[in-house]
Design a protein around this motif. Structure first.
Motif, mmCIF file in Angstrom:
data_model
loop_
_atom_site.group_PDB
_atom_site.id
_atom_site.type_symbol
_atom_site.label_atom_id
_atom_site.label_comp_id
_atom_site.label_asym_id
_atom_site.label_seq_id
_atom_site.Cartn_x
_atom_site.Cartn_y
_atom_site.Cartn_z
ATOM 1 N N PHE A 17 -40.562 31.903 21.100
ATOM 2 C CA PHE A 17 -41.035 32.577 22.678
ATOM 3 C C PHE A 17 -40.405 31.414 23.696
ATOM 4 C CE2 PHE A 17 -44.729 33.188 19.976
ATOM 5 C CZ PHE A 17 -44.671 34.749 20.244
ATOM 6 N N GLY A 18 -39.655 30.559 23.272
ATOM 7 C CA GLY A 18 -38.971 29.740 24.291
ATOM 8 C C GLY A 18 -37.803 30.097 24.929
ATOM 9 N N THR B 27 -37.593 28.315 28.460
ATOM 10 C CA THR B 27 -37.240 27.511 29.364
ATOM 11 C C THR B 27 -37.063 26.041 29.032
ATOM 12 O OG1 THR B 27 -38.826 28.614 30.990
ATOM 13 C CG2 THR B 27 -37.997 26.205 31.589
ATOM 14 N N THR C 138 -37.993 23.567 24.027
ATOM 15 C CA THR C 138 -38.351 24.336 25.463
ATOM 16 C C THR C 138 -39.695 23.788 25.840
ATOM 17 O OG1 THR C 138 -39.358 25.951 24.121
ATOM 18 C CG2 THR C 138 -37.212 26.250 24.358
ATOM 19 N N GLU D 149 -41.985 25.945 26.629
ATOM 20 C CA GLU D 149 -42.989 26.960 25.850
ATOM 21 C C GLU D 149 -43.201 26.296 24.522
ATOM 22 O OE1 GLU D 149 -40.683 29.538 28.781
ATOM 23 O OE2 GLU D 149 -40.089 27.858 27.292
#
Length: 265
Positions: free
Chosen positions: A159-160, A162, A173, A175
């Motif tokens: 899901f990363g 940022t 990240t 996330e």
């Protein structure tokens, strides 16, 4: 043997040795931490190109031995702790500096003592509460670290989006950090519910410290490696790199957890 099998086998051997030393006796734990610290000092000296690493190793062994033999003045330990914590905070702030500064021999030696010698000293005596050795304490902290790292990787991979600190660690990240943090706190909650030492609130605080400072510890070591233009601190652990790569989170957070457990709790 392929790389994955090598990594798994190396991790199993490392974990088995570490856990055995922790559980067997306080002597084996302190002995292993002293050995780990010495290896990390040797690896770090290669990274920053510091000669006479033997002096740093002797300092670590002497400091741990003096405290183990109850020769070190207990009232002086707080000063060592404050000095260590202040430098750790400086290293965290220094992560935001874009340029790498060249260091003199004196600064390299100073950094080695405050970044490794003192944290390993506090790590060696972290699980001693009221002069009673509590091996579960260090095992639970390691479990929280492994939980944080594992779920930070899994959440970040899936899901990363940022980047957390792309300049220093491109794969981390925000996330992933949040995912690792939440699961680390959950692990701390479970430990607090079923552990016979410390309260649930204390374990939640330790979990927060472990997740946040463990992440910073990894980033600080990554910055040193990036400055030296190397990927791993060593080759002692096949498939994983050096001991410094495996222990960067644990020894960096140790003085902060030591402060909480021994002075603030």
């Amino acid at each position: 043997m392929n790389n994955f099998s090598t990594r798994v086998l190396s991790a199993i051997v490392y974990a088995a040795i570490f856990i055995f030393a922790i559980v067997y006796s306080p002597n084996t734990y302190i002995g292993l931490i002293t050995f780990f610290g010495s290896v990390c000092l040797w690896e770090f000296s290669k990274i920053i190109k510091l000669n006479n690493v033997l002096l740093s190793i002797i300092s670590l062994v002497a400091l741990i031995s003096l405290n183990y033999l109850n020769i070190l003045d207990i009232n002086k330990i707080i000063y060592l702790l404050i000095f260590c914590l202040l430098h750790s905070v400086y290293l965290i702030i220094d992560l935001y500096r874009k340029n790498f500064n060249k260091q003199t021999y004196i600064l390299k030696a100073f950094t080695t003592v405050s970044y490794l010698v003192l944290p390993f000293f506090f790590l060696a005596f972290l699980p001693f509460l009221n002069n009673q050795y509590e091996p579960q304490l260090i095992i639970y902290i390691i479990i929280i670290i492994w939980t944080n790292d594992s779920f930070a990787y899994l959440v970040g991979k899936n899901f990363g989006k940022t980047k957390l600190f792309e300049r220093i660690s491109p794969k981390k990240t925000i996330e992933g950090f949040i995912g690792g943090f939440l699961f680390a706190v959950f692990a701390g909650f479970l430990i607090g519910r079923y552990s016979e030492i410390l309260t649930t609130v204390s374990w939640l605080i330790i979990a927060v410290l472990t997740s946040v400072l463990g992440t910073f510890g990894d980033l600080v070591e990554s910055k040193f490696k990036r400055q030296a233009n190397i990927k791993d601190s060593g080759t002692i652990m096949p498939g994983h790199g050096g001991l410094l790569d495996r222990l960067d989170s644990l020894f960096f957070l140790a003085p902060f957890v030591y402060l909480y457990i021994h002075y603030l709790m």
